[in-house]
Write a protein that holds these residues in place. Structure first.
Motif, short mmCIF file in Angstrom:
data_model
loop_
_atom_site.label_atom_id
_atom_site.label_comp_id
_atom_site.label_asym_id
_atom_site.label_seq_id
_atom_site.Cartn_x
_atom_site.Cartn_y
_atom_site.Cartn_z
N UNK A 82 11.43 21.17 -10.43
CA UNK A 82 10.54 22.32 -10.27
C UNK A 82 9.19 22.07 -10.90
N UNK A 83 9.15 21.29 -11.99
CA UNK A 83 7.87 20.99 -12.62
C UNK A 83 6.97 20.16 -11.71
N UNK A 84 7.60 19.39 -10.82
CA UNK A 84 6.85 18.60 -9.83
C UNK A 84 6.54 19.41 -8.57
N UNK A 85 7.11 20.60 -8.46
CA UNK A 85 6.89 21.43 -7.28
C UNK A 85 7.88 21.22 -6.16
N UNK B 113 15.60 14.38 -4.09
CA UNK B 113 14.69 15.44 -3.69
C UNK B 113 13.92 15.03 -2.44
N UNK B 114 13.44 16.03 -1.74
CA UNK B 114 12.61 15.85 -0.55
C UNK B 114 11.22 16.42 -0.83
N UNK B 115 10.21 15.88 -0.17
CA UNK B 115 8.84 16.26 -0.50
C UNK B 115 8.54 17.74 -0.27
N UNK B 116 8.92 18.26 0.89
CA UNK B 116 8.44 19.60 1.26
C UNK B 116 9.54 20.54 1.74
N UNK B 117 10.80 20.19 1.46
CA UNK B 117 11.89 21.06 1.90
C UNK B 117 13.12 20.76 1.06
N UNK B 118 14.12 21.63 1.15
CA UNK B 118 15.43 21.31 0.59
C UNK B 118 16.50 21.40 1.69
N UNK C 244 9.54 9.45 -6.18
CA UNK C 244 10.49 8.54 -6.82
C UNK C 244 10.49 8.75 -8.33
N UNK C 245 9.30 8.85 -8.91
CA UNK C 245 9.19 9.06 -10.35
C UNK C 245 9.89 10.33 -10.77
N UNK C 246 9.79 11.36 -9.97
CA UNK C 246 10.45 12.63 -10.27
C UNK C 246 11.97 12.45 -10.34
N UNK C 247 12.54 11.73 -9.37
CA UNK C 247 13.99 11.54 -9.40
C UNK C 247 14.40 10.72 -10.63
N UNK C 248 13.58 9.75 -11.00
CA UNK C 248 13.91 8.92 -12.16
C UNK C 248 13.82 9.71 -13.46
N UNK C 249 12.78 10.55 -13.57
CA UNK C 249 12.65 11.39 -14.76
C UNK C 249 13.77 12.42 -14.83
N UNK C 250 14.14 12.98 -13.68
CA UNK C 250 15.22 13.95 -13.65
C UNK C 250 16.55 13.31 -14.04
N UNK C 251 16.76 12.07 -13.59
CA UNK C 251 17.97 11.35 -13.96
C UNK C 251 18.01 11.14 -15.47
N UNK C 252 16.91 10.70 -16.05
CA UNK C 252 16.85 10.48 -17.50
C UNK C 252 17.08 11.77 -18.26
N UNK D 11 0.83 -1.20 0.00
CA UNK D 11 0.00 0.00 0.00
C UNK D 11 0.87 1.26 0.00
N UNK D 12 1.62 1.50 -1.10
CA UNK D 12 2.49 2.66 -1.14
C UNK D 12 1.70 3.97 -1.19
N UNK D 13 2.24 4.98 -0.57
CA UNK D 13 1.65 6.32 -0.63
C UNK D 13 1.89 6.86 -2.04
N UNK D 14 0.83 7.29 -2.74
CA UNK D 14 1.01 7.84 -4.09
C UNK D 14 2.00 8.99 -4.13
N UNK D 15 2.08 9.75 -3.06
CA UNK D 15 3.03 10.86 -3.04
C UNK D 15 4.47 10.36 -3.00
N UNK D 16 4.70 9.22 -2.36
CA UNK D 16 6.04 8.62 -2.38
C UNK D 16 6.40 8.17 -3.79
#
Length: 258
Positions: A163-166, A212-217, A131-139, A122-127
């Protein structure tokens, strides 16, 4: 100093990349709810010991951004930990977000790679989004790793995806040169200006690693182990990384997983 590899040297790096990629692929399949982080570390230890010419890059590693030798074989970062996670006696729970970062020296050449995934049913969709963001950024970063481009083109491509993911981007830690040692020049930030910086040339081998982190850098170093980097606000992080070689044509992903 930035060192360029010959085509022969890049070929000599392939076994290290394949070995690291294979271990991470196996760990993604076997890591589940109930897996202990020390079991993961022991698995990597045994794989390294069984491979002639393989040596851990981490066990005796003691840079100025850590406290003493790392003393383990893999970085295991869970939930609000995102980088340099020291394995400890922790059993994974349903929904935990796990990042595994692995660098190994094989016959004198290093390969470095990282993956993130969620264990359980039961993964959190936000998680998963993170993860998808880091993979897309890597590509996107790898796609810019071409002779004639600039280092800033890689960084800008990574940052644009974040930034496109917020998400905001921390610039303290990023990618780096890879070769005979694990961390070399140049530093590869996860955000930057396109068309700026070092001109990319065939033979440059780098690790590109969006995290990346969800709500901070903002991050802090966990005082319990002097290594693990955690989000300042407790939000979760994800990390994806490949070692790549720049050529006259398309970049070579040395740590590509099946």
């Amino acid at each position: 100093m930035i060192e360029l590899k010959t085509p022969q040297e890049i070929n000599e790096m392939r076994p290290a990349g394949k070995f690291v990629a294979g271990i991470l692929s196996d760990l993604k399949k076997s890591t589940k709810v109930g897996t202990n982080l020390l079991e993961i570390d022991d698995f990597v230890k045994r794989r390294i010991e069984s491979r002639k010419g393989a040596e851990s890059c981490y066990v005796d590693y003691a840079p100025d951004f850590g406290t003493g030798p790392f003393a383990h074989y893999i970085c295991t970062s869970v939930n609000d930990a995102v980088l340099h996670g020291v394995p400890f006696d922790y059993t994974l729970k349903d929904g935990d977000l796990v990042s595994l970062d692995l660098a190994i020296n094989v016959d004198g050449w290093v390969a470095d790679s990282a993956i993130s995934f969620v264990v359980g049913n039961d993964p959190d969709p936000e998680d998963l989004r993170l993860i998808k963001c880091t993979e897309e950024a890597l590509a996107a970063g790898i796609d810019q790793a071409r002779s004639g481009n600039r280092l800033g083109d890689i960084s800008a491509a990574i940052g644009d995806i974040a930034h496109s993911y917020g998400y905001t981007v921390n610039l303290e830690f990023g990618g780096h040169g890879v070769g005979r040692i694990m961390h070399g020049d140049p530093h590869v930030p996860n955000d930057g200006k396109a068309h700026h910086g070092y001109k990319l040339r065939p033979g440059l081998v780098i690790a590109i690693e969006p995290w990346f982190l969800k709500t901070t850098d903002e991050i802090y170093q966990d005082p319990k182990d002097g290594w693990t980097l955690r989000s300042e606000d407790g939000s979760r992080g994800a990390h994806s990384e490949h070692t790549i070689a720049i050529t006259d044509g398309d970049p070579i992903i040395l740590t590509a997983r099946d």
